[in-house]
Scaffold this active site. Structure first.
Site, mmCIF file in Angstrom:
data_model
loop_
_atom_site.group_PDB
_atom_site.id
_atom_site.type_symbol
_atom_site.label_atom_id
_atom_site.label_comp_id
_atom_site.label_asym_id
_atom_site.label_seq_id
_atom_site.Cartn_x
_atom_site.Cartn_y
_atom_site.Cartn_z
ATOM 1 N N ARG A 109 0.846 -1.198 0.000
ATOM 2 C CA ARG A 109 0.000 0.000 0.000
ATOM 3 C C ARG A 109 0.870 1.233 0.000
ATOM 4 N NH1 ARG A 109 -2.850 0.628 5.924
ATOM 5 N NH2 ARG A 109 -0.905 1.066 6.997
ATOM 6 N N THR A 113 -1.227 7.536 0.302
ATOM 7 C CA THR A 113 -2.658 7.439 -0.063
ATOM 8 C C THR A 113 -3.340 6.229 0.570
ATOM 9 O OG1 THR A 113 -2.197 6.067 -1.990
ATOM 10 C CG2 THR A 113 -2.122 8.454 -2.313
ATOM 11 N N ASP A 205 4.422 -2.709 11.564
ATOM 12 C CA ASP A 205 4.495 -3.064 10.142
ATOM 13 C C ASP A 205 4.952 -4.519 10.022
ATOM 14 O OD1 ASP A 205 5.614 -3.502 7.483
ATOM 15 O OD2 ASP A 205 5.275 -1.364 7.186
ATOM 16 N N ASP A 208 7.998 -5.354 7.616
ATOM 17 C CA ASP A 208 9.272 -4.868 8.155
ATOM 18 C C ASP A 208 9.719 -5.707 9.344
ATOM 19 O OD1 ASP A 208 9.567 -2.915 6.291
ATOM 20 O OD2 ASP A 208 8.867 -1.276 7.565
HETATM 21 C C1 PRP Z 1 0.882 -4.721 4.847
HETATM 22 C C2 PRP Z 1 0.163 -6.014 5.153
HETATM 23 C C3 PRP Z 1 -1.028 -5.966 4.238
HETATM 24 C C4 PRP Z 1 -1.354 -4.491 4.184
HETATM 25 C C5 PRP Z 1 -2.560 -4.217 5.022
HETATM 26 O O1 PRP Z 1 1.602 -4.818 3.682
HETATM 27 O O2 PRP Z 1 0.980 -7.150 4.994
HETATM 28 O O3 PRP Z 1 -0.773 -6.474 2.947
HETATM 29 O O4 PRP Z 1 -0.204 -3.795 4.735
HETATM 30 O O5 PRP Z 1 -2.955 -2.884 4.923
HETATM 31 P P1 PRP Z 1 -4.327 -2.471 4.237
HETATM 32 O O6 PRP Z 1 -5.370 -3.401 4.787
HETATM 33 O O7 PRP Z 1 -4.525 -1.066 4.704
HETATM 34 O O8 PRP Z 1 -4.183 -2.572 2.764
HETATM 35 P P2 PRP Z 1 2.520 -3.590 3.156
HETATM 36 O O9 PRP Z 1 1.702 -2.637 2.378
HETATM 37 O O10 PRP Z 1 3.280 -3.028 4.328
HETATM 38 O O11 PRP Z 1 3.486 -4.301 2.129
HETATM 39 P P3 PRP Z 1 4.912 -4.976 2.389
HETATM 40 O O12 PRP Z 1 4.755 -6.022 3.452
HETATM 41 O O13 PRP Z 1 5.292 -5.570 1.096
HETATM 42 O O14 PRP Z 1 5.840 -3.901 2.835
HETATM 43 N N1 URA Z 2 0.108 -2.975 7.557
HETATM 44 C C1 URA Z 2 0.847 -3.420 8.594
HETATM 45 O O1 URA Z 2 1.844 -4.145 8.385
HETATM 46 N N2 URA Z 2 0.487 -3.073 9.830
HETATM 47 C C2 URA Z 2 -0.578 -2.304 10.093
HETATM 48 O O2 URA Z 2 -0.867 -2.010 11.273
HETATM 49 C C3 URA Z 2 -1.340 -1.838 9.008
HETATM 50 C C4 URA Z 2 -0.982 -2.211 7.752
#
Ligand code: PRP
Ligand code: URA
Length: 214
Positions: A109, A113, A205, A208
């Site tokens: 995400r 935004t 996160d 991460d």
């Molecule tokens: C995190 C998580 C979900 C998303 C949830 O991924 O693993 O996929 O956020 O958030 P949402 O319900 O508001 O869409 P992230 O976007 O951090 O991706 P990444 O693990 O690849 O960094």
């Molecule tokens: N994605 C994450 O990894 N953690 C949150 O709390 C929300 C979105």
């Protein structure tokens, strides 16, 4: 296991082992190595309940002594992790169901935004051939899951279940409105989202923390 209050399509795992591991997962002092192990273990425990009503078919089996009747899974099961963090759950699911196929959806995400950005789609062709487990530890705004679900429904998936570790009420409401047939399984339904779209109390996160990139 319990129905989440007010959410008919959400199963929450109140099992002591899952809650014990979740408390460690949430702890900011848990580094990526134990985080990875905990996520793997929680997913492995959740999968028992999430697959409870998977269809099976009778098969004849010859034991060393005689012939008997057993049961095997009727369809082809597919696990679909949302990259990155979903990978940590898929491994745990595969430990229990090594025969499952794996489809990958790369979605992150946009931090500003909060809109989902899809960058990878690698799915088995015949996704109609059995149940699909969509795995992602975090269901926050629901944007990423909504994008994943749209891709899977477009591919013809009918039996779709989502496994997440922490869900927000906002995310659940969004997915339920979008796709009333979807079953959601979560280790916890947390209080709310903050202004940056993070789940409170949450665990931070997930990607991460899983990969030590924070
Ligand atoms: C995190 C998580 C979900 C998303 C949830 O991924 O693993 O996929 O956020 O958030 P949402 O319900 O508001 O869409 P992230 O976007 O951090 O991706 P990444 O693990 O690849 O960094
Ligand atoms: N994605 C994450 O990894 N953690 C949150 O709390 C929300 C979105």
């Amino acid at each position: 296991m319990a129905r989440a209050q007010g959410f008919a399509n959400v199963t929450v795992f109140d099992h002591p082992l899952i809650q014990h591991k979740l408390a460690y997962l949430r702890d900011e002092a848990t580094s990526h190595r134990p985080f990875r192990a905990l996520l793997y273990q929680i997913a492995g425990l959740m999968v028992y309940e999430a697959t409870r009503d998977f269809p099976t078919r009778e098969v004849e089996v010859r034991t060393p002594l005689e012939t008997t009747v057993g049961r095997r899974l009727a369809g082809k099961v597919t696990v679909v992790p949302v990259l990155r963090a979903g990978l940590g759950m898929a491994e745990g699911v595969l430990e229990v169901m090594p025969e499952a196929r794996v489809g990958h959806l790369g979605i992150y995400r946009d931090e500003r935004t909060l809109q989902p950005i899809a960058y990878l789609k690698r799915l088995p062709k015949d996704l109609t051939a059995g149940p699909v487990l969509l795995v992602d530890p975090m269901l926050a705004t629901g944007g990423s899951a909504a994008a994943a679900i749209a891709m899977l429904r477009d591919a013809g998936v009918t039996d779709l279940r989502m496994l997440c570790v922490v869900a927000s009420p906002e995310g659940i409401r969004r997915l339920t409105a979008l796709d009333p047939r979807l079953m959601i399984y979560a280790a916890a339904v947390d209080r709310q989202l903050n202004e940056k779209g993070y789940i409170l109390p949450g665990l931070g996160d997930a990607g991460d923390r899983l990969y030590g990139t924070g």
